[in-house]
Design an enzyme around this catalytic site. Structure first.
Site, PDB file in Angstrom:
ATOM      1  N   HIS A  52      44.984  45.411  35.458  1.00 54.67           N
ATOM      2  CA  HIS A  52      46.881  46.303  35.819  1.00 54.67           C
ATOM      3  C   HIS A  52      46.477  47.117  37.303  1.00 54.67           C
ATOM      4  CE1 HIS A  52      44.310  49.040  33.611  1.00 54.67           C
ATOM      5  NE2 HIS A  52      44.819  50.286  34.265  1.00 54.67           N
ATOM      6  N   ASP A  82      43.571  41.396  30.276  1.00 56.90           N
ATOM      7  CA  ASP A  82      44.347  42.729  31.374  1.00 56.90           C
ATOM      8  C   ASP A  82      42.498  42.836  32.423  1.00 56.90           C
ATOM      9  OD1 ASP A  82      44.884  44.818  32.980  1.00 56.90           O
ATOM     10  OD2 ASP A  82      43.682  46.314  31.905  1.00 56.90           O
ATOM     11  N   SER A 157      39.259  52.929  34.574  1.00 61.39           N
ATOM     12  CA  SER A 157      39.711  51.567  33.266  1.00 61.39           C
ATOM     13  C   SER A 157      38.988  50.392  35.322  1.00 61.39           C
ATOM     14  CB  SER A 157      41.220  51.461  33.863  1.00 61.39           C
ATOM     15  OG  SER A 157      42.126  51.942  33.221  1.00 61.39           O
ATOM     16  N   GLY A 208      50.441  22.254  19.466  1.00 58.61           N
ATOM     17  CA  GLY A 208      51.258  21.182  18.847  1.00 58.61           C
ATOM     18  C   GLY A 208      50.824  21.704  17.582  1.00 58.61           C
TER      19      GLY A 208
END
Length: 302
Positions: A52, A82, A157, A208
């Site tokens: 981010h 992230d 971050s 699936g």
């Protein structure tokens, strides 16, 4: 430590040395309009950071621990976890040392950041919680996460959480849970980084099937020969899917994937990441109350 040495002084010195060690592999990542963030050197020319904080894919500025600057460009990104990997124009950077043991609740840790050219910053705390799997606010699934009481200063971050020996325990980010700071444990962060280095993205598997958790009666648990109270009842199998081609049927109960017990849908999604994609993989199911092994080639989710 000598008999006369103050143990608090010894601990303080050890933490300062840990910050110095890990700080040599912590860089500034300037890839957004507002305040720069931090990153960890994953390889000598690759930096791992929080996705981010990477708002532009080129013209990225990376400030090294010695104050010099190099250019960077996006090598790959995985918004769901992230995490983003940057390729630097420089080479020979000091690489962060991954911790050899998982973090424990109560363990002393330090959050590091290098959000500006002023140098490394640190915040001390303990690991307060270990959780997961958890669905992230960015459409992904995090197998494990750490919470700490370290202070997530602005620009932290993408920076590392480290042990008192200077090993990287995880990568800190405020981009996964609506601004709450979490730490992505280093085994998962390094796994994603490896996939980004090789493919530019994270390969996620596809079977699936539609499934729902179901309790296993005592007889079925005994048939498995292990303590497992739940499995996944298959309520749908898509036509021409990997599951259909392998012979899985509605009514089968999936209880293990690649040798690991599967007890809920999140565990299944967590396992279907990375190396298993495209590979023949053993599934264990209960069919008619009896365990069977079925080999399926895991597809790739597009």
């Amino acid at each position: 430590m000598t008999t006369n040495e103050n143990p608090l002084t010894a601990l303080s010195d050890a933490m300062a040395e840990a910050v110095e060690k890990a700080g040599a592999a912590t860089v500034t990542v300037d890839a957004r309009r507002r305040m720069p963030a931090s990153g960890i050197v994953f390889r000598s020319n690759l930096v791992l950071t929080a996705d981010h904080v990477v708002e532009r894919e080129d013209d990225i500025r990376i400030v090294l621990p010695n104050g010099s600057q190099v250019g960077g460009r996006l090598a790959g990104r995985d918004p769901g976890s992230d995490l983003a990997l940057l390729h630097t124009d420089g080479d020979g950077l000091a690489v962060g040392e991954a911790a050899s043991q998982a973090a424990r609740i109560g363990q002393l840790v330090l959050a590091l950041g290098r959000p500006s050219e002023e140098g490394i910053q640190a915040s001390l705390g303990v690991v307060s919680a270990v959780g997961g799997p958890v669905r992230t606010g960015r459409g992904g699934l995090l197998e494990h996460y750490l919470r700490t009481d370290t202070i997530p200063y602005p620009g932290f971050s993408g920076g590392p959480l480290i042990s008192t020996s200077g090993q990287v325990v995880g990568l800190n980010t405020s981009g996964l849970a609506r601004g709450v700071s979490l730490t992505i444990p280093v085994p998962f962060a390094w796994q994603v980084a490896e996939s980004l280095a090789q493919h530019g993205s994270v390969r996620r598997g596809y079977l699936g099937i539609r499934s729902q958790p179901v309790a296993l009666p005592v007889a079925q648990r005994q048939a498995l020969g292990r303590e497992q109270s739940t499995g996944l009842l298959l309520v749908g199998v898509e036509d021409n899917s990997p599951a259909a081609r392998a012979g899985l049927l509605v009514g089968d109960i999936l209880v293990a994937l690649a040798g690991d017990p599967i007890t809920d849908p999140d565990e299944r999604l967590t396992k279907l990441v990375g190396a298993l994609v495209g590979q023949p993989t053993a599934l264990q199911v209960l069919r008619g109350g009896q365990p069977q092994m079925i080999t399926v080639t895991i597809g790739e989710r597009k």
